[in-house]
Design an enzyme around this catalytic site. Structure first.
Site, PDB file in Angstrom:
ATOM      1  N   HIS A  82       0.842  -1.194   0.000  1.00 29.85           N
ATOM      2  CA  HIS A  82       0.000   0.000   0.000  1.00 29.85           C
ATOM      3  C   HIS A  82       0.883   1.253   0.000  1.00 29.85           C
ATOM      4  O   HIS A  82       2.080   1.179   0.266  1.00 29.85           O
ATOM      5  CB  HIS A  82      -0.908   0.050   1.236  1.00 29.85           C
ATOM      6  CG  HIS A  82      -2.110  -0.833   1.129  1.00 29.85           C
ATOM      7  ND1 HIS A  82      -2.104  -2.139   1.547  1.00 29.85           N
ATOM      8  CD2 HIS A  82      -3.362  -0.592   0.647  1.00 29.85           C
ATOM      9  CE1 HIS A  82      -3.302  -2.666   1.346  1.00 29.85           C
ATOM     10  NE2 HIS A  82      -4.074  -1.756   0.802  1.00 29.85           N
TER      11      HIS A  82
ATOM     12  N   LYS B 160      -0.711   4.715   4.342  1.00 28.86           N
ATOM     13  CA  LYS B 160      -1.626   3.715   4.897  1.00 28.86           C
ATOM     14  C   LYS B 160      -1.317   3.512   6.375  1.00 28.86           C
ATOM     15  O   LYS B 160      -0.179   3.216   6.757  1.00 28.86           O
ATOM     16  CB  LYS B 160      -1.464   2.402   4.135  1.00 28.86           C
ATOM     17  CG  LYS B 160      -2.323   1.250   4.636  1.00 28.86           C
ATOM     18  CD  LYS B 160      -3.788   1.442   4.273  1.00 28.86           C
ATOM     19  CE  LYS B 160      -4.587   0.191   4.602  1.00 28.86           C
ATOM     20  NZ  LYS B 160      -6.033   0.395   4.426  1.00 28.86           N
TER      21      LYS B 160
END
Length: 242
Positions: free
Chosen positions: A128, A132
């Site tokens: 990610h 995140k």
């Protein structure tokens, strides 16, 4: 009846859901806000805010009798079913993508295949963007649980060197990646992988709207797996067997 939606959360996901909902959106509230008296009536509300706000949003939904779709991660409420007590419909999701919901069901099949031979090692990796907050993500935990459901010898996941009963899970937080998840198994002579790569937040927004549509009129607590069982399991039927 045309479904009218309320939305908590004005972050990246909330903004994507608002754009996808268009005129079906009755109101859109940011962090710490609740719908004012002049807001339109919503049949279902989607919570795409933050974990700390989930309890207050659930209390609001129970008080107003409004179905609630919760799309935040990092929260825990062990007594959720007792609080809801069949008064409204609540659906919780670590990931709204219908493709990811399908992937979770396929991950269980992959786990069952791994369970047939101890030389087949299941694993999971995710990537990610750098902002995140949670690592591993709620999606990674959901997929790990699906893998372990199919492979009983793996009873927990680990980010370190795994023991025999653990599932190895790798996490990357870097760059601007929307989200990539891979479930796989490694055998002595072959490797099998299944990867989902999001190119934008549109699939998550579309899945949130599908979840709201599916939830309306149901009572109790559900997950995206319940939606997948209803909408996606027919894809696994390949006709009559001889």
């Amino acid at each position: 009846m045309t479904l009218r939606l309320g939305l908590f959360g004005k972050g990246r996901l909330g903004s994507a859901i608002a754009a996808e909902a268009g005129p079906a959106l009755a109101w859109h509230a940011g962090r710490g806000e609740t719908p004012d008296a002049g807001a339109g009536v919503a049949n279902v509300v989607i919570d795409a805010s933050v974990a700390e706000a989930v309890e207050a949003h659930l209390a609001w939904a129970l008080e107003t009798g409004t179905d609630l779709v919760i799309g935040t991660t990092g929260w825990s409420m062990p007594d959720l079913e007792a609080r809801v007590a069949g008064r409204i419909g609540v659906l919780t999701a670590s990931n709204f993508s219908l493709a990811v919901a399908l992937m979770a069901r396929m991950a269980t099949v992959l786990g069952r295949f791994a369970a047939l031979d101890p030389a087949r090692d299941p694993y999971l990796a995710e990537h990610h963007h750098r902002l995140k907050a949670d690592a591993p993500s709620g999606t990674a935990k959901t997929l790990a649980a699906a893998l372990m459901a199919g492979c009983p010898r793996k009873t927990e996941w680990t980010l370190g060197a795994p023991a025999a009963h653990q599932l190895s899970l790798g996490v990357v937080r870097a760059g601007a990646e929307f989200g990539t998840h891979t479930v796989g198994l490694d055998a002595p002579a072959e490797v099998l992988e299944l990867t989902h790569r999001a190119r934008s937040r549109v699939p998550f927004a579309q899945g949130a709207l599908a979840a709201a549509q599916w939830l309306h009129g149901r009572k109790g607590v559900f997950t995206m797996d319940d939606l997948a069982a209803d909408l996606l399991d027919p894809l696994f039927v390949f006709g009559d067997r001889p």
